[in-house]
Design an enzyme around this catalytic site. Structure first.
Site, PDB file in Angstrom:
ATOM      1  N   ARG A  47      47.427  46.400  50.276  1.00 47.95           N
ATOM      2  CA  ARG A  47      47.399  46.090  48.838  1.00 47.95           C
ATOM      3  C   ARG A  47      48.700  45.396  48.420  1.00 47.95           C
ATOM      4  NH1 ARG A  47      48.830  49.771  45.481  1.00 47.95           N
ATOM      5  NH2 ARG A  47      47.641  51.486  46.391  1.00 47.95           N
ATOM      6  N   TYR A  99      36.119  29.264  29.982  1.00 50.32           N
ATOM      7  CA  TYR A  99      35.084  29.921  30.772  1.00 50.32           C
ATOM      8  C   TYR A  99      34.690  31.223  30.046  1.00 50.32           C
ATOM      9  CZ  TYR A  99      33.214  33.046  34.290  1.00 50.32           C
ATOM     10  OH  TYR A  99      32.445  33.963  34.944  1.00 50.32           O
ATOM     11  N   ASP A 171      44.693  27.153  33.490  1.00 54.77           N
ATOM     12  CA  ASP A 171      43.602  27.356  34.433  1.00 54.77           C
ATOM     13  C   ASP A 171      43.262  25.981  35.019  1.00 54.77           C
ATOM     14  OD1 ASP A 171      41.105  27.586  35.648  1.00 54.77           O
ATOM     15  OD2 ASP A 171      40.380  29.101  34.246  1.00 54.77           O
TER      16      ASP A 171
END
Ligand SMILES: Cc1ncc(COP(=O)(O)O)c(C=O)c1O
Length: 381
Positions: A47, A99, A171
Site C-alpha cells: 500500500r 465528468y 484533469d
C-alpha cells in the site's frame, strides 16, 4: 529526451535483479525485513510502495514533465486524494462541465463534509476571479471536458491561481500529455483517469496524479497511503505497457477524430458537433494554443430533430463502434451521456450545461477510418 522517446524510456529502467526489459509484476503485498523496522531495501508493504507501481509512477512523472507520479486504483481515487488536502470550510472553484463522477464526488460527498464548490464557466476570468476569497484553496478544471469538449486556458488560469496562491489541478484525461502538458503551463497537479488513453486498451481501471513540487507530492502520497486507493501491481504493469504506445495511438485517435467530426458536420441529421479542432468551436483558439499536435479523439454531437429517440436508435445500431461507457481505448466506443456516464448529474443541471437527451459522445478509436464512417452512416439510416 523527446516525448516519443520518453513514453518508452523516460525514468524507466530494466529490472536490476534479472535484467528483464519490462519490470516484473511484483505480485506481493509485503517485503521481508532483516530486523524489526529494517526492510531489506526501501519496500515494506505494497500500500505504501510496490516496485511495479514505482516503475509506472516514475514513467508518469517523466511523460508529464513532473517530479513525482502517483498511481491510484481509479481516476476517482486519484481525485479523492486531492480532495483530502482540503478541510471543512475550504472552497473550490471547478469548471461547470466535468465528468459526471467527479461532479458526483464534489457535490454529494465533499459538499456534505463542509467544502463549498462553485461550478463556473472558466473562460469568464473576471467572474472566476471574483469568486476567490480567503477560503478558496483549489481550482479544478477538465480540458477538454467530458462530454461537451469545453476548454479552459491553463496558462491564463494559472496566472490567477498563482496570484492568489491557490492549488490548481487539471484533469488531463482527454488530451493526454501527448497533446497537452498542464504542469508546463503552470498547473500544480495533473490528474488522469489512466483507465482511458494512458492504459489505452480498455482492460484496466486506474488513476494518476503528477506534480512538480516535491512537498506537494509527499502530501498526496500521504493521502494515498493513509486512505488506501493504490493501484495493484498487475494493473500498474498494464498502464505502463499502454504508455509505451501512447504517442502512436493518440496520433491516430486525432486523425480519426478529426475525420469523424468533419463527417458529422456535413451530415444532414446532425445539429451541433463538439470537437475542439473545428474552427467554429467556441474555444478553438485555446485549443490551437494549448493542444500541440492534434485535438484528440473525442467527438460529441446532437441531432437536428432534438429527439432522444434518434440518439438511442442510432446507438442501438452501431456495429464497429461499441455502445459502452468509457473512452480512450483502441476500439471506438459510443455513449449516451444523459443515460450513461453523466446520469448522476441532476436533470435540470444537465440541461442547463447542455447535456441534452439527444447528445451522443463518441470515443473514436484507431480502426480504419473508412470502416468507422461506414458504421456511422448505416447507424444514421
Ligand atoms: C475526464 C474523466 N475524469 C475522471 C474520470 C474518472 O476515472 P475512473 O473511471 O478511472 O475512476 C473519468 C471517467 O470516465 C473521466 O472521463
Amino acid at each position: 529526451m523527446k516525448f516519443n522517446t520518453k513514453v518508452i524510456h523516460g525514468n524507466q529502467h530494466h529490472d536490476p535483479s534479472t535484467g528483464a526489459v519490462m519490470p516484473p509484476v511484483y505480485q506481493t503485498s509485503t517485503f521481508v525485513q532483516t530486523s524489526p523496522g529494517v526492510p531489506l531495501n526501501e519496500y515494506e508493504y505494497s500500500r505504501a510502495a510496490n516496485p511495479t507501481r514505482t516503475a509506472l509512477e516514475q514513467a508518469l512523472a517523466s511523460i508529464e514533465n513532473g517530479t513525482r507520479g502517483l498511481a491510484f486504483a481509479s481516476g476517482l481515487a486519484a481525485t479523492d486524494s486531492v480532495m483530502k488536502l482540503l478541510k471543512p470550510g475550504d472552497e473550490v472553484i471547478a469548471m461547470d462541465d466535468l465528468y459526471g463522477g467527479t461532479y458526483r464526488m464534489f457535490a454529494r460527498i465533499y459538499q456534505e463534509y463542509g467544502i463549498k464548490f462553485h461550478f463556473v464557466e472558466m473562460t469568464d476570468y473576471a467572474k472566476f476571479e471574483s469568486l476567490i476569497n480567503a477560503n478558496t484553496k483549489l481550482v479544478w478544471v477538465e480540458t477538454p471536458t467530458n462530454p461537451l469538449m469545453k476548454l479552459a486556458d491553463i496558462a491564463e488560469i494559472a496566472k490567477i491561481t498563482k496570484k492568489h496562491n491557490l492549488l490548481f489541478a487539471v484533469d488531463n484525461t482527454f488530451a493526454t500529455p501527448y497533446l497537452q502538458k498542464p504542469l508546463d503551463l503552470g498547473a500544480d497537479i495533473v490528474m488522469h483517469s489512466a483507465t482511458k488513453y494512458l492504459g489505452g486498451h480498455s482492460d484496466v481501471i486506474a488513476g494518476a496524479l503528477i506534480v512538480k513540487d516535491e512537498a506537494l507530492g509527499e502530501k498526496l502520497h500521504f493521502a494515498q497511503f493513509a486512505t488506501g486507493g493504490t493501484l495493484g501491481p498487475m494493473d500498474s504493469y498494464l498502464v505502463l505497457r499502454g504508455i509505451k504506445t501512447l504517442h502512436l495511438r493518440v496520433q491516430r485517435h486525432c486523425e480519426n477524430g478529426a475525420k469523424v467530426a468533419e463527417y458529422l458536420v456535413n451530415h444532414p441529421k446532425v445539429d451541433k458537433v463538439y470537437y475542439p479542432g473545428l474552427e467554429n468551436h467556441p474555444n478553438h483558439d485555446i485549443a490551437k494554443k494549448q493542444m500541440i499536435g492534434g485535438f484528440g479523439g473525442m467527438v460529441s454531437f446532437t441531432f437536428k430533430s432534438g429527439a432522444k429517440a434518434d440518439a438511442i436508435k442510432m446507438l442501438e445500431k452501431v456495429k464497429v463502434f461499441t455502445l459502452a461507457e468509457s473512452l480512450g481505448g483502441v476500439e471506438s466506443l459510443a455513449n449516451h451521456p444523459a443515460l450513461m456516464t453523466h446520469a448522476s448529474i441532476p436533470e435540470d443541471k444537465r440541461k442547463e450545461i447542455g447535456i441534452t437527451d439527444d447528445l451522443v459522445r463518441l470515443s473514436v478509436g484507431v480502426e480504419d477510418i473508412s470502416d468507422l464512417l461506414a458504421d456511422l452512416e448505416q447507424a444514421f439510416q
